[in-house]
Design an enzyme around this catalytic site. Structure first.
Site, PDB file in Angstrom:
ATOM      1  N   CYS A  15       0.799  -1.222   0.000  1.00  0.00           N
ATOM      2  CA  CYS A  15       0.000   0.000   0.000  1.00  0.00           C
ATOM      3  C   CYS A  15       0.834   1.275   0.000  1.00  0.00           C
ATOM      4  O   CYS A  15       0.270   2.373  -0.059  1.00  0.00           O
ATOM      5  CB  CYS A  15      -0.941  -0.003   1.200  1.00  0.00           C
ATOM      6  SG  CYS A  15      -1.975  -1.477   1.268  1.00  0.00           S
ATOM      7  N   HIS A  23      -2.836   8.094   6.382  1.00  0.00           N
ATOM      8  CA  HIS A  23      -3.049   6.799   5.730  1.00  0.00           C
ATOM      9  C   HIS A  23      -4.463   6.327   6.054  1.00  0.00           C
ATOM     10  O   HIS A  23      -5.178   5.874   5.164  1.00  0.00           O
ATOM     11  CB  HIS A  23      -2.006   5.795   6.215  1.00  0.00           C
ATOM     12  CG  HIS A  23      -2.034   4.492   5.505  1.00  0.00           C
ATOM     13  ND1 HIS A  23      -1.874   4.375   4.146  1.00  0.00           N
ATOM     14  CD2 HIS A  23      -2.223   3.221   5.966  1.00  0.00           C
ATOM     15  CE1 HIS A  23      -1.954   3.095   3.784  1.00  0.00           C
ATOM     16  NE2 HIS A  23      -2.170   2.382   4.878  1.00  0.00           N
ATOM     17  N   GLU A  49      -1.212   4.993  13.796  1.00  0.00           N
ATOM     18  CA  GLU A  49      -0.948   6.260  13.109  1.00  0.00           C
ATOM     19  C   GLU A  49      -1.251   7.449  14.017  1.00  0.00           C
ATOM     20  O   GLU A  49      -0.495   8.438  14.023  1.00  0.00           O
ATOM     21  CB  GLU A  49      -1.761   6.359  11.824  1.00  0.00           C
ATOM     22  CG  GLU A  49      -1.421   7.599  11.005  1.00  0.00           C
ATOM     23  CD  GLU A  49      -2.020   7.613   9.617  1.00  0.00           C
ATOM     24  OE1 GLU A  49      -1.602   8.449   8.785  1.00  0.00           O
ATOM     25  OE2 GLU A  49      -2.924   6.780   9.348  1.00  0.00           O
ATOM     26  N   LYS A  72      -9.407   8.033   2.345  1.00  0.00           N
ATOM     27  CA  LYS A  72      -9.950   6.682   2.155  1.00  0.00           C
ATOM     28  C   LYS A  72     -11.399   6.571   2.607  1.00  0.00           C
ATOM     29  O   LYS A  72     -12.097   5.638   2.206  1.00  0.00           O
ATOM     30  CB  LYS A  72      -9.076   5.668   2.884  1.00  0.00           C
ATOM     31  CG  LYS A  72      -7.693   5.481   2.275  1.00  0.00           C
ATOM     32  CD  LYS A  72      -6.902   4.412   3.003  1.00  0.00           C
ATOM     33  CE  LYS A  72      -5.520   4.222   2.371  1.00  0.00           C
ATOM     34  NZ  LYS A  72      -4.627   5.379   2.618  1.00  0.00           N
ATOM     35  N   HIS A  83      -9.652   2.179  -0.047  1.00  0.00           N
ATOM     36  CA  HIS A  83      -8.202   1.985  -0.081  1.00  0.00           C
ATOM     37  C   HIS A  83      -7.818   1.461  -1.461  1.00  0.00           C
ATOM     38  O   HIS A  83      -8.073   0.305  -1.792  1.00  0.00           O
ATOM     39  CB  HIS A  83      -7.791   0.997   0.998  1.00  0.00           C
ATOM     40  CG  HIS A  83      -6.320   0.963   1.268  1.00  0.00           C
ATOM     41  ND1 HIS A  83      -5.380   1.375   0.338  1.00  0.00           N
ATOM     42  CD2 HIS A  83      -5.611   0.588   2.372  1.00  0.00           C
ATOM     43  CE1 HIS A  83      -4.168   1.227   0.854  1.00  0.00           C
ATOM     44  NE2 HIS A  83      -4.289   0.768   2.084  1.00  0.00           N
ATOM     45  N   PHE A 135       1.729  -3.103   4.639  1.00  0.00           N
ATOM     46  CA  PHE A 135       2.080  -4.374   5.245  1.00  0.00           C
ATOM     47  C   PHE A 135       3.599  -4.565   5.158  1.00  0.00           C
ATOM     48  O   PHE A 135       4.241  -4.171   4.180  1.00  0.00           O
ATOM     49  CB  PHE A 135       1.403  -5.530   4.506  1.00  0.00           C
ATOM     50  CG  PHE A 135      -0.076  -5.637   4.757  1.00  0.00           C
ATOM     51  CD1 PHE A 135      -0.664  -5.092   5.878  1.00  0.00           C
ATOM     52  CD2 PHE A 135      -0.894  -6.320   3.862  1.00  0.00           C
ATOM     53  CE1 PHE A 135      -2.028  -5.206   6.117  1.00  0.00           C
ATOM     54  CE2 PHE A 135      -2.258  -6.449   4.087  1.00  0.00           C
ATOM     55  CZ  PHE A 135      -2.824  -5.883   5.228  1.00  0.00           C
TER      56      PHE A 135
END
Length: 416
Positions: free
Chosen positions: A176, A308, A319, A338, A343, A402
């Site tokens: 991502c 994010h 975050e 998002k 996403h 990830f």
């Protein structure tokens, strides 16, 4: 800090040389198939997340933000459509728009000085699934061009062919964070003087049955909708699309009379691979601090963070912890794009960069949709209730992936 690069004979001369001017933007998104449509919708707080049509049986997830109404034949010949997968189509259409907006047609002196860097998480998953079905179900041979269709460098190669780029051309894959990594890699080539123009961004197609079932099995996807940083959040929602930017050195852009949409001041990359799925607040904070240092900005100078903000319990908490660690008592406004477009995986960082630049340029901070109530563990209200009109000079855009791959991009508004 000066907000404009139009006066190179200032104390900011070193920053002038290190910044990259954004002169072109292209987008294919669930909120519009052009940068202007995407920006208008994001800054208005419109929602693209909706119940999925033709949802495969047995899935927990119910909503998504696919690209609706994208007709490949409007953009490509029949021969081209047989050679390039959907994720490459998205990227090529977005790149054509960015190239037009930059006004570069007919102005290229040396094609070897143009680089193309495009990130993706999935690669050509649609072609891969289609041809696995041919092999395993229909018991026939795969299509001859399956291999080049599914490779991660396919979008960069197609864009290079379209614009005539002969410099460094390659794909990047960091889940991502892929789109943001591609932007920062292109900027690094530009800063180093290895190229004069960088075409950068990310792309992904995410709504094949296999992708939906795989994400559903991961149990990271919401069964309702995307609620970043909100009490009651229960996971992410898939989106897709492409975002492409054209970067140049500011002095080159000004010399040819190009409109500068914003300035990429710097960026940071940090990796803390404590686990494949683990969200690490320390690595996120490191990326933000590195971006601030690279851009020669203090935390207090930042007026907005495009988070994010996936809407998962652990990622949002990590975050938020990182943002508090970096900004301390400075209550920087935060929101998550998002919540509107889902996403978009490898495209997320690029689309969110376009949204961040637009927020600076137009003085409007996009909202976080679907916010129910403050989560005390988060500790801030991510611009809920609608867009916020305010003049902001600098902003950060976060992309975390990830495997602990963290990227932060620092942008400034251009006045000139």
């Amino acid at each position: 800090m000066p907000s404009s690069l139009s006066s190179p004979n200032t104390a900011a001369e070193g920053i002038v040389r290190r910044a990259c001017a954004v002169t072109g933007r292209g987008a294919v998104s669930a909120l519009g198939q052009s940068a202007s449509a995407f920006v208008r919708a994001v800054l208005s707080g419109e929602a693209a997340i909706a119940p999925l049509e033709h949802r495969p049986a047995g899935l927990r997830l119910t909503a998504g933000a696919p690209i609706r109404g994208f007709v490949a034949s409007d953009h490509f010949s029949e021969r081209d459509m047989s050679q390039i997968d959907r994720f490459t189509q998205f990227a090529a259409v977005a790149a054509r728009e960015a190239w037009r907006e930059a006004g570069l047609a007919g102005q290229i002196e040396d094609p070897s000085r143009i680089g193309v860097f495009v990130g993706t998480a999935n690669g050509g998953i649609d072609a891969l699934e289609h041809n696995f079905a041919r092999i395993l179900v229909e018991k026939v041979s795969p299509r001859p061009l399956t291999v080049p269709q599914v490779m991660s460098n396919a979008p960069a190669v197609r864009i290079a062919a379209d614009i005539g780029a002969c410099g460094p051309v390659f794909g990047l894959a960091s889940a991502c964070a892929s789109g943001a990594h591609a932007i920062l890699v292109g900027a690094t080539f530009l800063r180093a003087g290895l190229i004069d123009i960088a075409v950068v961004g990310g792309t992904d197609s995410c709504f094949s049955e296999g992708v939906l079932r795989a994400w559903d099995a991961l149990r990271a996807v919401s069964t309702t909708t995307c609620r970043p940083f909100s009490a009651g959040r229960d996971g992410m929602v898939l989106g897709e699309g492409a975002g492409i930017l054209v970067l140049e050195r500011p002095e080159r852009a000004l010399r040819r009379g190009a409109r500068i949409r914003g300035l990429l001041r710097g960026g940071g990359m940090a990796t803390r691979a404590s686990g494949l799925l683990a969200s690490d607040a320390g690595g996120m904070a490191d990326a933000m601090r590195l971006a601030l240092a690279d851009a020669d900005l203090s935390p207090e100078a930042v007026g907005y963070v495009n988070a994010h903000g996936t809407g998962t319990e652990s990622n949002d908490l990590a975050e938020a912890t990182a943002i508090r660690a970096v900004f301390g008592s400075h209550a920087v406004p935060v929101s998550s794009t998002k919540s509107m477009i889902g996403h978009a995986l490898g495209a997320a960082g690029a689309l969110e960069a376009i949204a961040t630049i637009a927020a600076l340029e137009q003085g409007t901070l996009p909202p976080t949709l679907n916010f129910l109530a403050m989560d005390p563990a988060i500790g801030f209200d991510p611009i809920s209730g609608g867009p916020r009109r305010t003049a902001v000079e600098t902003a950060l855009s976060n992309s975390f992936a990830f495997g602990g791959a963290n990227v932060c991009l620092a942008f400034s508004r251009h006045v000139g």
